[in-house]
Design a protein around this motif. Structure first.
Motif, mmCIF file in Angstrom:
data_model
loop_
_atom_site.group_PDB
_atom_site.id
_atom_site.type_symbol
_atom_site.label_atom_id
_atom_site.label_comp_id
_atom_site.label_asym_id
_atom_site.label_seq_id
_atom_site.Cartn_x
_atom_site.Cartn_y
_atom_site.Cartn_z
ATOM 1 N N ALA A 288 0.822 -1.212 0.000
ATOM 2 C CA ALA A 288 0.000 0.000 0.000
ATOM 3 C C ALA A 288 0.856 1.262 0.000
ATOM 4 C CB ALA A 288 -0.935 0.007 1.208
ATOM 5 N N THR A 289 2.059 1.191 0.568
ATOM 6 C CA THR A 289 2.939 2.358 0.645
ATOM 7 C C THR A 289 3.961 2.398 -0.478
ATOM 8 O OG1 THR A 289 4.435 1.136 2.123
ATOM 9 C CG2 THR A 289 2.713 2.461 3.147
ATOM 10 N N ASN A 290 3.964 1.399 -1.359
ATOM 11 C CA ASN A 290 4.952 1.319 -2.442
ATOM 12 C C ASN A 290 4.232 0.950 -3.734
ATOM 13 O OD1 ASN A 290 7.127 0.818 -4.154
ATOM 14 N ND2 ASN A 290 8.343 -0.214 -2.582
ATOM 15 N N THR A 291 3.814 1.958 -4.474
ATOM 16 C CA THR A 291 3.038 1.709 -5.696
ATOM 17 C C THR A 291 3.858 0.988 -6.754
ATOM 18 O OG1 THR A 291 3.618 3.947 -6.462
ATOM 19 C CG2 THR A 291 1.520 3.678 -5.303
ATOM 20 N N ASP A 292 5.172 1.232 -6.797
ATOM 21 C CA ASP A 292 6.021 0.547 -7.784
ATOM 22 C C ASP A 292 6.067 -0.951 -7.507
ATOM 23 O OD1 ASP A 292 6.562 2.943 -9.025
ATOM 24 O OD2 ASP A 292 8.428 3.291 -7.919
ATOM 25 N N LEU A 293 6.157 -1.305 -6.235
ATOM 26 C CA LEU A 293 6.182 -2.724 -5.867
ATOM 27 C C LEU A 293 4.873 -3.396 -6.261
ATOM 28 C CD1 LEU A 293 8.043 -4.742 -4.192
ATOM 29 C CD2 LEU A 293 6.485 -4.288 -2.295
ATOM 30 N N LEU A 294 3.766 -2.735 -5.982
ATOM 31 C CA LEU A 294 2.453 -3.289 -6.315
ATOM 32 C C LEU A 294 2.280 -3.413 -7.825
ATOM 33 C CD1 LEU A 294 -0.298 -4.226 -5.263
ATOM 34 C CD2 LEU A 294 -1.053 -1.849 -5.296
ATOM 35 N N SER A 295 2.748 -2.438 -8.581
ATOM 36 C CA SER A 295 2.633 -2.485 -10.042
ATOM 37 C C SER A 295 3.462 -3.622 -10.626
ATOM 38 C CB SER A 295 3.083 -1.150 -10.640
ATOM 39 O OG SER A 295 2.272 -0.095 -10.190
ATOM 40 N N THR A 296 4.656 -3.821 -10.068
ATOM 41 C CA THR A 296 5.510 -4.923 -10.537
ATOM 42 C C THR A 296 4.825 -6.268 -10.343
ATOM 43 O OG1 THR A 296 7.510 -3.659 -10.006
ATOM 44 C CG2 THR A 296 7.752 -6.038 -10.259
ATOM 45 N N LEU A 297 4.218 -6.453 -9.180
ATOM 46 C CA LEU A 297 3.540 -7.713 -8.887
ATOM 47 C C LEU A 297 2.340 -7.919 -9.804
ATOM 48 C CD1 LEU A 297 3.067 -10.237 -7.201
ATOM 49 C CD2 LEU A 297 1.884 -8.811 -5.500
ATOM 50 N N LYS A 298 1.515 -6.896 -9.952
ATOM 51 C CA LYS A 298 0.328 -7.026 -10.799
ATOM 52 C C LYS A 298 0.696 -7.302 -12.251
ATOM 53 C CE LYS A 298 -2.974 -4.238 -8.156
ATOM 54 N NZ LYS A 298 -3.827 -3.025 -8.168
ATOM 55 N N GLU A 299 1.714 -6.624 -12.724
ATOM 56 C CA GLU A 299 2.134 -6.824 -14.114
ATOM 57 C C GLU A 299 2.649 -8.240 -14.330
ATOM 58 O OE1 GLU A 299 5.318 -4.949 -17.350
ATOM 59 O OE2 GLU A 299 5.060 -4.028 -15.372
ATOM 60 N N PHE A 300 3.427 -8.751 -13.379
ATOM 61 C CA PHE A 300 3.951 -10.116 -13.501
ATOM 62 C C PHE A 300 2.814 -11.137 -13.513
ATOM 63 C CE2 PHE A 300 5.284 -14.093 -11.536
ATOM 64 C CZ PHE A 300 6.399 -14.426 -12.299
#
Length: 704
Positions: A288-300
């Motif tokens: 929730a505090t790291n949008t880049d981390l969340l985007s990486t996971l969703k994209e993968f």
């Protein structure tokens, strides 16, 4: 329900031939259907981090082993176990709730008529309810043990180098590695429960080795996975951990066969379970505090997983559901309360009953001597929570509104008089609900690495002129430099400081000594009520306000009734008790049934003490024993969040308290005290006049 017997040994024995056959059968059907059994229940939970291998005793193991047996062949089936357990849990919980409602009706009837028959039935029914509650809690523990779904994909320790090897893209150039270069163990003595030799216990490991150990057999059941999720930020960033998991999935997903015994299949499926547990438990502090981390996971997931099996859609659904929650602790409530839709009144009754069934509400955890009476302030005696019925919130949810005859329409004009009008118990309950609101948004990870946020002893962490966003991380950062840290702990401490300042300000702004005495007595009684209800946060905040240097010098203390003044010593004893041991509130079984709010600053100081000293050995390996102890201490945050307070909220009184706290949160106590003559020791006029006359008489005598 936790047992100290045969803990580690039991974890080593949980792969009997019978269970292996069950796992093999389940594994084939599981892979063929591309679905995760019990997908939303993978997170081990705080009890796993706290108790470790002793979380599940032999009784739980035996009970689960006998579930789901078919009468014809007596063969075990994991799906049958799940169905039977869910049915039992649902049935027992329904019966428990019905009995609670019946108990509440009898209680109301007894208060109205006080009939002898009703009085005789209540103790028997209370005993039955205690037995029913214990049974429901045991079934919930058995349900948690179904983490064996994830354990079926664990690998033996000698396979761990393969786990790392399968995640490397440049495998041709990778040097061979063995387990000893990744992890260090120490052997325990021969276990008392059986004739086995010593059990190997993880002592230290490299960052890669500690991540690889997540794949070892029994890592879930031994508590390692949950402990790792709490503490991995000391040796790797969130991005590094995510990339480690995604690399293992990428390298094994296409090669994973339908044979669950192959290493590739186990590594692939275990990676999904670890990822799922991470999302369920730490979404609020990592994703929730790291949008880049969340985007990486969703994209993968969307590009590489969703097209191959059902994992992708389920993980995306999990991310969507988790992000929709208002806070990271929204899913911390006990399954006893959310197993089925119940009315708000029913939910409150459940937790109120937990407190009613506990015969000792307040004192046996502490060693100080409680005061026996209130002496001259007899009007407050009824507020002291000596009886079980006084501890219980009223059955009617609107009791506060009905009982309070004070109008809140002009809260600003009422000033501190409302604090004197309301009972200490009323104020305690509403302050507790306000404190619970901010505490339940916290996460165990928030209490780690607090030195980097400027948190020091005596709670000087957050200067009033400095916002949380401007706090420098220049010194004592124990996390890796690129690791993103949520600073919610600063909000908790700032809230605590605001309440302490409010307490001091309300007292020094009273214009008469009599009102100061009344308000001092009221705050002392509120603090006493709070710690007896295990709301140690508010109790310590009030104590800090009363120990303000200006407040302690007020003349009102000299005329405070002795019995009330004794409460101050009790509060200081509570403070010493809280500081004495990092796990003092987790002793016994009471914390499992009684709501608790710890002091955020005291807990942060305990964690800082555990963080003192090096985290690595001379060979560079990270000390897992140190990290495990830290995880055990911070796990109590989630433990306390499982039992919320269920007092009936009085929103008007809460609004008044919020207004007063907000008004004084940045107040200068010295300046406020200087404008009030009641804060200074006054010399009586007659005595002052007599001194002048005596002085003049002496001077006249010298000239004669």
């Amino acid at each position: 329900l936790q047992s100290n017997s045969c803990g580690p040994a039991f974890a080593e024995e949980n792969k009997s031939s019978e269970e292996q056959a069950m796992i093999k059968t389940t594994g084939n059907s599981y892979l063929a259907s591309h679905s995760l059994p019990d997908f939303h229940g993978c997170r081990p939970g705080w009890s796993s981090a706290f108790y470790g291998a002793e979380c599940f005793d032999s009784e739980v193991h035996s009970y689960l082993k006998n579930l789901g047996k078919q009468k014809s062949s007596e063969s075990q089936n994991i799906d049958a176990k799940k169905v039977e357990l869910e049915q039992l849990l649902m049935m027992e919980t329904k019966n428990y709730r019905k009995t609670i409602k019946f108990y509440q009706k009898l209680l109301q009837k007894e208060r109205r008529s006080k009939g002898p028959e009703t009085k005789s039935m209540l103790p028997k029914l209370r005993g039955q309810l205690q037995e029913m509650k214990s049974k429901v809690q045991f079934l919930e523990l058995v349900k948690k043990y179904q983490m064996m779904y994830a354990e079926q994909w664990g690998v033996e320790s000698y396979v761990l180098p393969t786990v790392i090897h399968n995640g490397k893209t440049d495998t041709m150039d990778m040097a061979p590695m063995d387990e000893s270069s990744l992890l260090l163990y120490y052997n325990t003595e021969k276990h008392q429960c059986n004739n086995q030799n010593g059990v190997r216990v993880l002592q230290a490991g490299t960052p890669l080795g500690l991540m690889a150990y997540l794949y070892s057999r029994n890592a879930f059941l031994e508590g390692y996975v949950q402990q790792f999720l709490y503490t991995f930020r000391y040796f790797c960033t969130q991005e590094e951990f995510l990339q480690f998991l995604l690399d293992r999935i990428s390298s094994t997903l296409s090669s994973a066969s339908l044979d669950p015994s192959t290493s590739l299949t186990k590594i692939c499926n275990r990676s999904f379970y670890i990822l799922q547990a991470w999302i369920e438990d730490c979404y609020s502090v990592d994703f929730a505090t790291n949008t880049d981390l969340l985007s990486t996971l969703k994209e993968f997931i969307s590009s590489k997983v969703a097209s191959l099996n059902g994992y992708g859609e389920r993980l995306l659904s999990l991310l969507k559901d988790t992000s929709g929650r208002k806070s990271g602790s929204a899913d911390q409530c006990s399954g006893l309360d959310n197993c089925e839709e119940e009315s708000e009144e029913g939910r409150k009754t459940l937790h109120s009953l937990c407190k009613k069934l506990s015969k000792d509400v307040s004192r046996k955890n502490f060693y100080w001597k409680p005061s026996k009476g209130m002496g001259p302030i007899a009007q407050y005696q009824r507020e002291r929570l000596q009886s079980g019925s006084a501890v219980l919130p009223k059955p009617c949810c609107s009791s506060f509104t009905e009982e309070s005859s004070v109008s809140f329409a002009r809260a600003d004009e009422v000033g501190p008089f409302l604090l004197i009008e309301c009972s200490a118990q009323q104020l305690c309950w509403q302050l507790t609900l306000l404190q619970q609101e901010v505490f339940h948004k916290s996460h165990p990870v928030h209490f780690l690495n607090s030195r980097a946020l400027g948190v020091k002893d005596k709670c000087v962490a957050v200067p009033k002129a400095v916002s949380a966003d401007t706090v420098s991380l220049k010194v004592c950062n124990l996390f890796l430099s690129k690791c993103i840290q949520d600073q919610y702990l600063l909000q908790l401490l700032k809230n605590a400081d605001s309440i302490s300042t409010w307490v001091a300000a309300e007292i020094v702004t009273c214009h008469t000594t009599k009102r100061q005495v009344n308000l001092l007595s009221k705050f002392l009684l509120i603090a006493k009520c709070c710690y007896e209800q295990r709301n140690f946060a508010t109790a310590m905040q009030i104590l800090a306000g009363l120990e303000n240097l200006i407040v302690r010098q007020l003349p009102a203390w000299k005329i405070l009734p002795a019995k009330v003044a004794e409460i101050m010593e009790e509060l200081k004893a509570v403070e010493v008790f809280l500081k004495s041991d990092s796990l003092c509130l987790m002793e016994g079984e009471r914390f499992k049934t009684l709501p608790t709010i710890p002091s955020a600053h005291v807990l942060a100081m305990h964690v800082q003490q555990l963080e003192t000293g090096g985290f690595t050995m001379t060979n560079g390996a990270h000390k897992w024993t140190k990290l495990r102890n830290i995880a055990k201490v911070v796990s109590q945050v989630h433990a306390f969040q499982e039992n919320p307070y269920t007092y009936a909220p009085d929103f008007k009184l809460q609004s008044y308290l919020r207004q007063r706290i907000t008004r004084f949160k940045d107040a200068d106590i010295s300046a406020l005290a200087a404008d009030n003559c009641a804060n200074f020791h006054q010399i009586p006029a007659e005595k002052h006049s007599r001194k002048i006359q005596d002085t003049l008489r002496r001077m006249k005598a010298t000239f004669q």
